[in-house]
Design an enzyme around this catalytic site. Sequence first.
Site, PDB file in Angstrom:
ATOM      1  N   ASN A 103       1.957   8.868  -0.369  1.00  0.00           N
ATOM      2  CA  ASN A 103       1.913   8.291   0.983  1.00  0.00           C
ATOM      3  C   ASN A 103       1.085   7.005   1.008  1.00  0.00           C
ATOM      4  O   ASN A 103       0.386   6.732   1.969  1.00  0.00           O
ATOM      5  CB  ASN A 103       1.313   9.348   1.935  1.00  0.00           C
ATOM      6  CG  ASN A 103       1.335   8.906   3.389  1.00  0.00           C
ATOM      7  OD1 ASN A 103       2.346   8.408   3.868  1.00  0.00           O
ATOM      8  ND2 ASN A 103       0.220   9.062   4.082  1.00  0.00           N
ATOM      9  N   GLY A 105       2.299   3.863   0.731  1.00  0.00           N
ATOM     10  CA  GLY A 105       3.043   2.642   1.060  1.00  0.00           C
ATOM     11  C   GLY A 105       3.006   2.275   2.541  1.00  0.00           C
ATOM     12  O   GLY A 105       2.977   3.132   3.414  1.00  0.00           O
ATOM     13  N   GLN A 179      -5.764   7.318  -3.484  1.00  0.00           N
ATOM     14  CA  GLN A 179      -5.609   6.786  -4.833  1.00  0.00           C
ATOM     15  C   GLN A 179      -6.637   5.675  -5.021  1.00  0.00           C
ATOM     16  O   GLN A 179      -7.274   5.212  -4.066  1.00  0.00           O
ATOM     17  CB  GLN A 179      -4.182   6.301  -5.076  1.00  0.00           C
ATOM     18  CG  GLN A 179      -3.701   5.157  -4.228  1.00  0.00           C
ATOM     19  CD  GLN A 179      -2.208   4.902  -4.426  1.00  0.00           C
ATOM     20  OE1 GLN A 179      -1.424   5.099  -3.523  1.00  0.00           O
ATOM     21  NE2 GLN A 179      -1.809   4.419  -5.572  1.00  0.00           N
ATOM     22  N   GLY A 211      -0.312   1.861  -8.089  1.00  0.00           N
ATOM     23  CA  GLY A 211       0.912   2.605  -8.408  1.00  0.00           C
ATOM     24  C   GLY A 211       0.678   4.104  -8.404  1.00  0.00           C
ATOM     25  O   GLY A 211      -0.462   4.575  -8.464  1.00  0.00           O
ATOM     26  N   HIS A 212       1.778   4.894  -8.355  1.00  0.00           N
ATOM     27  CA  HIS A 212       1.584   6.339  -8.189  1.00  0.00           C
ATOM     28  C   HIS A 212       1.201   7.062  -9.472  1.00  0.00           C
ATOM     29  O   HIS A 212       0.876   8.236  -9.453  1.00  0.00           O
ATOM     30  CB  HIS A 212       2.783   7.003  -7.514  1.00  0.00           C
ATOM     31  CG  HIS A 212       4.132   6.516  -7.969  1.00  0.00           C
ATOM     32  ND1 HIS A 212       4.511   6.524  -9.289  1.00  0.00           N
ATOM     33  CD2 HIS A 212       5.181   6.018  -7.263  1.00  0.00           C
ATOM     34  CE1 HIS A 212       5.748   6.045  -9.380  1.00  0.00           C
ATOM     35  NE2 HIS A 212       6.179   5.722  -8.177  1.00  0.00           N
ATOM     36  N   ASP A 242       9.136   8.979   1.420  1.00  0.00           N
ATOM     37  CA  ASP A 242      10.341   8.399   2.051  1.00  0.00           C
ATOM     38  C   ASP A 242      11.643   8.905   1.422  1.00  0.00           C
ATOM     39  O   ASP A 242      12.723   8.449   1.767  1.00  0.00           O
ATOM     40  CB  ASP A 242      10.293   6.861   2.033  1.00  0.00           C
ATOM     41  CG  ASP A 242      10.300   6.281   0.624  1.00  0.00           C
ATOM     42  OD1 ASP A 242      10.452   7.050  -0.347  1.00  0.00           O
ATOM     43  OD2 ASP A 242      10.150   5.051   0.502  1.00  0.00           O
ATOM     44  N   LYS A 385      14.540   3.114   2.016  1.00  0.00           N
ATOM     45  CA  LYS A 385      13.780   1.914   1.641  1.00  0.00           C
ATOM     46  C   LYS A 385      14.069   0.759   2.598  1.00  0.00           C
ATOM     47  O   LYS A 385      13.298  -0.181   2.688  1.00  0.00           O
ATOM     48  CB  LYS A 385      14.155   1.476   0.214  1.00  0.00           C
ATOM     49  CG  LYS A 385      13.925   2.540  -0.856  1.00  0.00           C
ATOM     50  CD  LYS A 385      12.464   2.762  -1.118  1.00  0.00           C
ATOM     51  CE  LYS A 385      12.221   3.804  -2.204  1.00  0.00           C
ATOM     52  NZ  LYS A 385      10.838   4.308  -2.188  1.00  0.00           N
TER      53      LYS A 385
END
Length: 497
Positions: A103, A105, A179, A211-212, A242, A385
């Site tokens: 989550n 973004g 993160q 980044g994830h 998403d 997206k």
Amino acid sequence: MSQDGASQFQEVIRQELELSVKKELEKILTTAPSHEFEHTKKDLDGFRKLFHRFLQEKGPSVDWGKIQRPPEDSIQPYEKIKARGLPDNVSSVLNKLVVVKLNGGLGTSMGCKGPKSLIGVRNENTFLDLTVQQIEHLNKTYNTDVPLVLMNSFNTDEDTKKILQKYNHCRVKIYTFNQSRYPRINKESLLPVAKDVSYSGENTEAWYPPGHGDIYASFYNSGLLDTFIGEGKEYIFVSNIDNLGATVDLYILNHLMNPPNGKRCEFVMEVTNKTRADVKGGTLTQYEGKLRLVEIAQVPKAHVDEFKSVSKFKIFNTNNLWISLAAVKRLQEQNAIDMEIIVNPKTLDGGLNVIQLETAVGAAIKSFENSLGINVPRSRFLPVKTTSDLLLVMSNLYSLNAGSLTMSEKREFPTVPLVKLGSSFTKVQDYLRRFESIPDMLELDHLTVSGDVTFGKNVSLKGTVIIIANHGDRIDIPPGAVLENKIVSGNLRILDH
């Protein structure tokens, strides 16, 4: 200069650069308030390790000659997994699961401020609403306690936490962790752009979430990993918030908890068959005896077309991942999670060229034991997206039940239509203004819309429909219109397609 001399010279330069970066990071750390000191130190240490690796590695990170097709049994068809059925006691396997949603973004690409997960996607429900509904439905149906964990970024944390209060009475425990926050680096000097820890004023653009792939370290550092292991949880199901197709799948979970050969997988990646729209998606390969995720950025230029070939690489990574908590803890403590570095170039508002170093969560697959790919139906990959994707999920192609979207049985083909909305539709508010109601799309194959176009109520689109308003023209599709295999152009001339 001899080759040895050149490499020694490069090594000296590299060491000097690392020293300069270390000094800059130490300066930044001195500006951290005492309550943020430890957290900031962990972030900057993580960045230093990543930067060190970035200086060591040069060129595409895969040797194309070593890439092989994965062995037959390393990617299982979903049908085979499903055919095993479910255990008598579904709640016992569900109680071993934690759902983690990425989550971090923002909704900027769709013209929205704030976290992307708070954009309304269906009947006023946001991505986050639908996620909570899905898990609450599981917990109520099976009398379980599956928690939801959100990995936020410093961009989304505050807004997300404010909204979480509305779920206080839902039957879902919700946890969050952040993160890391890493400094962007100047493309020329390779030194951090940030001068202090703040991210306001001139420092706003100096930081980024890396980044994830950062999930392993951040989840471990947050203490949640140990908490869940202590509660007897065994697997996390990780997916992008998403991706509306990424729901908890009981058959996959059962396969993990009760493997047919008695040997548990530490990492399962859901893959699905490529279509023309997915040729750039990362793919699973066999590399040096291990399953490995290869992304387009790692492919040498001469082989990019081969990588995009649907005949050679038939599947791509959906980023729906099932990962053993005990394995994450072991590998994190051994510092043994190996992910390729993604170098992401950006230009800041002031025109400064920077790079940010990132990693991807799926790239760690090669560090885990007994990894597996499962080739799932396309319905498990439904990412939103763009507003073109939004149109699909808002339409009558799908029905909504307990937070999950299912393709309508009235649609003859199980695939979704190809929708391309032009730049006038990019922002969510413009897109919503241009549709009085969402058209009937059950029989649509392809829709292209370009220019200043609006749709009246109860429009029906079938087959291939192309609507192009030239510059300065406006096209209003009248209420109740049925467009089947039509090209609409200029001043509302309607032609058969």
